[in-house]
Design a protein around this motif. Structure first.
Motif, PDB file in Angstrom:
ATOM      1  N   ALA A   9       0.790  -1.216   0.000  1.00 16.31           N
ATOM      2  CA  ALA A   9       0.000   0.000   0.000  1.00 16.31           C
ATOM      3  C   ALA A   9       0.831   1.279   0.000  1.00 16.31           C
ATOM      4  O   ALA A   9       0.300   2.355  -0.171  1.00 16.31           O
ATOM      5  CB  ALA A   9      -0.942  -0.001   1.205  1.00 16.31           C
ATOM      6  N   CYS A  10       2.143   1.192   0.163  1.00 14.41           N
ATOM      7  CA  CYS A  10       2.948   2.415   0.155  1.00 14.41           C
ATOM      8  C   CYS A  10       3.232   2.864  -1.273  1.00 14.41           C
ATOM      9  O   CYS A  10       3.923   3.841  -1.489  1.00 14.41           O
ATOM     10  CB  CYS A  10       4.239   2.221   0.941  1.00 14.41           C
ATOM     11  SG  CYS A  10       5.343   1.045   0.191  1.00 14.41           S
ATOM     12  N   LEU A  53       0.109  -7.554   1.400  1.00 12.02           N
ATOM     13  CA  LEU A  53       1.108  -6.644   0.854  1.00 12.02           C
ATOM     14  C   LEU A  53       1.468  -6.964  -0.584  1.00 12.02           C
ATOM     15  O   LEU A  53       1.960  -6.097  -1.307  1.00 12.02           O
ATOM     16  CB  LEU A  53       2.381  -6.680   1.709  1.00 12.02           C
ATOM     17  CG  LEU A  53       2.219  -6.364   3.194  1.00 12.02           C
ATOM     18  CD1 LEU A  53       3.553  -6.481   3.905  1.00 12.02           C
ATOM     19  CD2 LEU A  53       1.618  -4.983   3.385  1.00 12.02           C
ATOM     20  N   GLN A 147       0.361  -1.643   8.632  1.00  8.16           N
ATOM     21  CA  GLN A 147      -0.069  -0.247   8.599  1.00  8.16           C
ATOM     22  C   GLN A 147       0.933   0.589   7.809  1.00  8.16           C
ATOM     23  O   GLN A 147       2.119   0.597   8.114  1.00  8.16           O
ATOM     24  CB  GLN A 147      -0.193   0.288  10.022  1.00  8.16           C
ATOM     25  CG  GLN A 147      -1.161  -0.505  10.865  1.00  8.16           C
ATOM     26  CD  GLN A 147      -1.064  -0.145  12.337  1.00  8.16           C
ATOM     27  OE1 GLN A 147      -0.522   0.889  12.695  1.00  8.16           O
ATOM     28  NE2 GLN A 147      -1.580  -1.013  13.185  1.00  8.16           N
ATOM     29  N   LYS A 148       0.453   1.277   6.820  1.00  8.39           N
ATOM     30  CA  LYS A 148       1.301   2.079   5.939  1.00  8.39           C
ATOM     31  C   LYS A 148       2.123   3.092   6.737  1.00  8.39           C
ATOM     32  O   LYS A 148       1.592   3.848   7.543  1.00  8.39           O
ATOM     33  CB  LYS A 148       0.440   2.797   4.911  1.00  8.39           C
ATOM     34  CG  LYS A 148       1.227   3.630   3.939  1.00  8.39           C
ATOM     35  CD  LYS A 148       0.316   4.297   2.941  1.00  8.39           C
ATOM     36  CE  LYS A 148       1.108   5.204   2.034  1.00  8.39           C
ATOM     37  NZ  LYS A 148       0.237   5.919   1.112  1.00  8.39           N
TER      38      LYS A 148
END
Length: 174
Positions: A9-10, A53, A147-148
């Motif tokens: 998600a980054c 991820l 968590q990003k």
């Protein structure tokens, strides 16, 4: 032998064939709990929240899954034992799983005895069955790794994982 892997998600681009996910897919919303494992490290238990991820679809023909899993474990273990590879902010512990590996990011336990560490997040990569009848490497983050932006080491690990997956597939396809 195309490897398709969605980026975490980054929004880091891993290769031209990689698409980014808009948000991590959360598997559960249970509270985080810890349990003690061998040595003086406490790991997050299986009921912690997780986010997917990445995913890498594996070849169906002439593919030795045990060679692939071993190659990925060796890659992950090498990241944590050789200071020449990457400068990590947190110490890690890598454990081999039957169909993959788990990499725990560790911090000193403020409530424990000196020298006691707790896992604050993990990257768990496991080969699983997928809908089309094939197998895929599913990479999940748990704890702060889900968590990003919470653990600076997670993007570094994810960015180096695609070449390791490609190398593992090449080794397992010989």
């Amino acid at each position: 032998r195309a490897v398709r892997m969605t980026a975490m998600a980054c929004h880091h681009y891993l290769s031209a064939r990689v698409s980014t996910a808009t948000a991590p897919r959360v598997a559960t919303k249970k509270s985080v709990s810890h349990h003690r494992v061998s040595g003086s490290v406490t790991r997050a238990s299986a009921d912690v929240p997780s986010a997917q991820l990445g995913t890498a679809v594996l070849p169906k023909n002439r593919f030795d899954e045990s060679v692939f899993v071993n190659a990925l474990f060796q890659w992950a273990n090498g990241l944590t034992t050789s200071g020449q590879n990457l400068p990590f902010a947190l110490p890690q512990r890598v454990d081999s799983l039957e169909f993959g590996f788990s990499m725990a990011f560790l911090q000193s336990d403020p409530k424990g005895e000196p020298g006691t560490f707790v896992s604050v997040g993990e990257i768990v990569a496991v080969v699983e069955d997928v809908e089309n009848g094939g197998r895929a490497l599913i990479i999940r983050g748990t704890g702060k790794a889900a968590q990003k932006g919470m653990l600076v080491d997670v993007p570094m690990v994810m960015n180096t994982m695609l070449p390791a997956i490609k190398n593992g597939i090449a080794m397992a396809s010989q």
